[in-house]
Write a protein that holds these residues in place. Structure first.
Motif, PDB file in Angstrom:
ATOM      1  N   TYR A  39      25.074  36.833   0.423  1.00  0.00           N
ATOM      2  CA  TYR A  39      24.882  35.570   1.094  1.00  0.00           C
ATOM      3  C   TYR A  39      24.015  35.197   1.764  1.00  0.00           C
ATOM      4  CZ  TYR A  39      29.509  34.747  -1.385  1.00  0.00           C
ATOM      5  OH  TYR A  39      30.693  34.739  -2.402  1.00  0.00           O
ATOM      6  N   ALA A  40      23.469  34.077   1.801  1.00  0.00           N
ATOM      7  CA  ALA A  40      22.221  33.834   2.905  1.00  0.00           C
ATOM      8  C   ALA A  40      22.501  32.137   3.250  1.00  0.00           C
ATOM      9  CB  ALA A  40      21.169  34.043   2.222  1.00  0.00           C
ATOM     10  N   ALA A  41      21.836  31.957   4.565  1.00  0.00           N
ATOM     11  CA  ALA A  41      22.021  30.455   4.778  1.00  0.00           C
ATOM     12  C   ALA A  41      20.608  30.312   5.598  1.00  0.00           C
ATOM     13  CB  ALA A  41      23.153  30.376   5.978  1.00  0.00           C
ATOM     14  N   MET A  42      20.310  28.973   5.614  1.00  0.00           N
ATOM     15  CA  MET A  42      19.258  28.582   6.553  1.00  0.00           C
ATOM     16  C   MET A  42      19.090  27.112   6.635  1.00  0.00           C
ATOM     17  SD  MET A  42      16.058  28.446   3.579  1.00  0.00           S
ATOM     18  CE  MET A  42      15.984  27.181   2.247  1.00  0.00           C
ATOM     19  N   SER A  43      18.526  26.788   7.683  1.00  0.00           N
ATOM     20  CA  SER A  43      18.369  25.135   7.784  1.00  0.00           C
ATOM     21  C   SER A  43      17.396  24.718   8.678  1.00  0.00           C
ATOM     22  CB  SER A  43      19.823  24.848   8.708  1.00  0.00           C
ATOM     23  OG  SER A  43      19.898  23.342   8.890  1.00  0.00           O
ATOM     24  N   GLY A  44      17.038  23.232   9.007  1.00  0.00           N
ATOM     25  CA  GLY A  44      16.067  23.046   9.783  1.00  0.00           C
ATOM     26  C   GLY A  44      16.574  21.501  10.284  1.00  0.00           C
ATOM     27  N   TRP A  45      16.082  21.190  11.402  1.00  0.00           N
ATOM     28  CA  TRP A  45      16.666  19.931  11.891  1.00  0.00           C
ATOM     29  C   TRP A  45      15.417  19.205  12.585  1.00  0.00           C
ATOM     30  CZ3 TRP A  45      21.879  18.929  11.714  1.00  0.00           C
ATOM     31  CH2 TRP A  45      22.413  17.935  12.503  1.00  0.00           C
ATOM     32  N   PRO A  46      14.605  18.452  11.771  1.00  0.00           N
ATOM     33  CA  PRO A  46      14.847  18.310  10.257  1.00  0.00           C
ATOM     34  C   PRO A  46      14.251  19.200   9.403  1.00  0.00           C
ATOM     35  CG  PRO A  46      12.937  16.939  10.943  1.00  0.00           C
ATOM     36  CD  PRO A  46      13.594  17.557  12.196  1.00  0.00           C
ATOM     37  N   SER A  47      14.592  19.555   8.355  1.00  0.00           N
ATOM     38  CA  SER A  47      14.091  20.441   7.334  1.00  0.00           C
ATOM     39  C   SER A  47      12.706  19.916   6.568  1.00  0.00           C
ATOM     40  CB  SER A  47      14.994  21.106   6.206  1.00  0.00           C
ATOM     41  OG  SER A  47      15.792  21.815   6.937  1.00  0.00           O
ATOM     42  N   MET A  48      12.523  18.727   6.416  1.00  0.00           N
ATOM     43  CA  MET A  48      11.566  18.115   5.590  1.00  0.00           C
ATOM     44  C   MET A  48      10.875  16.767   6.084  1.00  0.00           C
ATOM     45  SD  MET A  48      13.020  18.112   1.486  1.00  0.00           S
ATOM     46  CE  MET A  48      12.977  19.989   0.802  1.00  0.00           C
ATOM     47  N   THR A  49       9.519  16.811   5.979  1.00  0.00           N
ATOM     48  CA  THR A  49       8.826  15.598   6.259  1.00  0.00           C
ATOM     49  C   THR A  49       8.143  14.920   5.070  1.00  0.00           C
ATOM     50  OG1 THR A  49       8.493  16.366   8.426  1.00  0.00           O
ATOM     51  CG2 THR A  49       7.057  14.405   7.669  1.00  0.00           C
ATOM     52  N   MET A  50       8.220  13.888   4.659  1.00  0.00           N
ATOM     53  CA  MET A  50       7.816  13.258   3.281  1.00  0.00           C
ATOM     54  C   MET A  50       7.356  11.862   3.451  1.00  0.00           C
ATOM     55  SD  MET A  50      11.249  14.183   3.064  1.00  0.00           S
ATOM     56  CE  MET A  50      12.834  13.210   2.747  1.00  0.00           C
ATOM     57  N   THR A  51       6.845  11.274   2.439  1.00  0.00           N
ATOM     58  CA  THR A  51       6.397   9.719   2.444  1.00  0.00           C
ATOM     59  C   THR A  51       7.378   9.189   1.245  1.00  0.00           C
ATOM     60  OG1 THR A  51       4.332  10.285   3.029  1.00  0.00           O
ATOM     61  CG2 THR A  51       4.495   8.263   2.305  1.00  0.00           C
ATOM     62  N   PHE A  52       7.827   8.047   1.499  1.00  0.00           N
ATOM     63  CA  PHE A  52       8.724   7.531   0.417  1.00  0.00           C
ATOM     64  C   PHE A  52       8.022   6.657  -0.367  1.00  0.00           C
ATOM     65  CE2 PHE A  52      13.016   4.794   0.515  1.00  0.00           C
ATOM     66  CZ  PHE A  52      12.997   5.412  -0.943  1.00  0.00           C
ATOM     67  N   LYS A  53       7.489   7.370  -1.654  1.00  0.00           N
ATOM     68  CA  LYS A  53       6.666   6.732  -2.505  1.00  0.00           C
ATOM     69  C   LYS A  53       7.427   6.343  -3.790  1.00  0.00           C
ATOM     70  CE  LYS A  53       2.429   9.458  -1.192  1.00  0.00           C
ATOM     71  NZ  LYS A  53       1.647   8.354  -0.657  1.00  0.00           N
ATOM     72  N   GLY A  54       8.482   6.666  -4.035  1.00  0.00           N
ATOM     73  CA  GLY A  54       9.160   6.316  -5.395  1.00  0.00           C
ATOM     74  C   GLY A  54      10.576   6.048  -5.093  1.00  0.00           C
ATOM     75  N   ASP A  55      11.188   4.766  -5.700  1.00  0.00           N
ATOM     76  CA  ASP A  55      12.439   4.574  -5.623  1.00  0.00           C
ATOM     77  C   ASP A  55      13.593   5.794  -5.766  1.00  0.00           C
ATOM     78  OD1 ASP A  55      11.414   2.251  -5.314  1.00  0.00           O
ATOM     79  OD2 ASP A  55      12.119   1.297  -7.354  1.00  0.00           O
ATOM     80  N   TYR A  56      14.563   5.571  -4.666  1.00  0.00           N
ATOM     81  CA  TYR A  56      15.571   6.841  -4.753  1.00  0.00           C
ATOM     82  C   TYR A  56      16.778   6.327  -4.218  1.00  0.00           C
ATOM     83  CZ  TYR A  56      17.167  11.611  -3.608  1.00  0.00           C
ATOM     84  OH  TYR A  56      17.705  12.776  -3.889  1.00  0.00           O
ATOM     85  N   LEU A  57      18.055   6.452  -5.066  1.00  0.00           N
ATOM     86  CA  LEU A  57      19.303   6.510  -4.854  1.00  0.00           C
ATOM     87  C   LEU A  57      19.588   4.932  -4.633  1.00  0.00           C
ATOM     88  CD1 LEU A  57      20.275   9.265  -2.489  1.00  0.00           C
ATOM     89  CD2 LEU A  57      20.758   9.430  -4.896  1.00  0.00           C
TER      90      LEU A  57
END
Length: 326
Positions: free
Chosen positions: A255-273
């Protein structure tokens, strides 16, 4: 808690059970403990803050509150000053009869799924990161204010049923498989959504991989299902996403685990949820938990703090959920 012993995982797991049953049993919390908690909470500093902001509200909202762990592992962090960590994929279970952090109850049994990471020193928790899936709790109450993509289900335990303080003589480091996946995943073909080294005989993902995602995104089966239900919609919305910023990476047996706080940075370019894109720069808190079989990633449990994500867009999912039941 020495890394050569498995006892520290069992000790912590038992102590967490006691903490949820009796908030006065908080000897496992170091005086300087710091807990980063998912939206709508923030950082809790010190045992009293952890109990008052996190544990007591759960005990008051859920009758007969208890934990049901699916995965509980421990290991030495590969990053920074190393350190001993434990990770859990669990459910907080009970009858949801009183409001939780403002979310109105549904007066029936619920399973609030949670991803947890704990740093341990001298038998005490000095640092914790917790992502609870409030949108999934809203879904269980019939009041989810988001659109849905994949299959909504209660997360299962590992197919091998050996994820609770695993034992054995696993050779090598399971995180090496995760690392190979990450090394290639950031570059992708925008037509096929494929990345080098992911699938096929030399790929890191098993042919029968299972991917368990948070509420709204849902869960899926095999690489094709993962692309259809998660990868394609996510990359359409955030084609420039950058991962990393991890504070913890470790393995335990297979087993393995990982995390970031935050993990991702991105630009909201397309509709989502169901949310219209607005070109806003966003961050996302992520936790990943993996089971490795025959040198490949067989199962992946993924916790996302979607409440914090939508709060960045000015939305209060708790208020929206409550309004659905008004």
């Amino acid at each position: 808690m020495p890394s050569s012993s498995t006892d520290y995982r069992k000790t912590l797991r038992n102590a967490l059970d006691r903490l949820f049953l009796d908030p006065s049993a908080h000897a496992l919390l170091a005086p300087n403990t710091t807990w980063d908690l998912a939206w709508p909470l923030a950082q809790a500093n010190g045992p009293e803050a952890v109990i008052d902001q996190f544990v007591k509200p759960l005990r008051e909202a859920f009758e007969h509150l208890h934990r049901r762990d699916l995965l509980f592992i421990g290991g030495t962090n590969r990053l920074f000053e190393q350190g001993q960590w434990c990770a859990a994929v669990t459910h907080y279970v009970g009858n949801f009869t009183k409001p939780l952090w403002g979310l109105e109850p549904c007066n029936r049994l619920v399973f609030l799924r949670v991803g947890e990471l704990y740093r341990i020193e001298n038998d005490q928790i000095v640092e914790a990161k917790i992502i609870f899936d409030l949108p999934d709790l809203m879904h269980q109450c019939g009041r989810l204010p988001l659109s849905e993509i994949g299959t909504a289900l209660t997360w299962p335990a590992p197919a091998t049923q050996d994820g609770l303080c695993p034992s054995g003589s696993y050779e090598g480091d399971s995180f090496d498989v995760v690392q190979r996946m990450m090394d290639n995943l950031h570059v992708y073909d925008p037509k096929t959504m494929g990345s080098a080294g992911q699938t096929g005989p030399d790929g890191v993902w098993a042919d029968d991989m299972m991917w368990y995602g948070p509420s709204s995104i849902g869960s899926n089966f095999r690489w094709e299902g993962f692309v259809q239900d998660h990868r394609r919609p996510f990359l359409h919305a955030f084609p420039d996403r950058k991962g990393g910023n991890h504070y913890c990476r470790f393995s335990d047996q297979n087993y393995a685990a990982m995390s970031g706080w935050p993990s991702m940075t991105m630009t909201f370019k397309g509709d989502y949820l169901g949310q219209k894109a607005n070109e806003q720069v966003m961050t996302l808190r992520v936790m990943d938990f993996y089971r490795i079989a025959n040198g490949k990633l067989a199962e992946n449990w993924v916790s996302l703090d979607l409440g914090d994500f939508f709060a960045q867009l000015g939305r209060d999912l708790i208020a929206e959920s409550n309004a659905m039941g008004a």
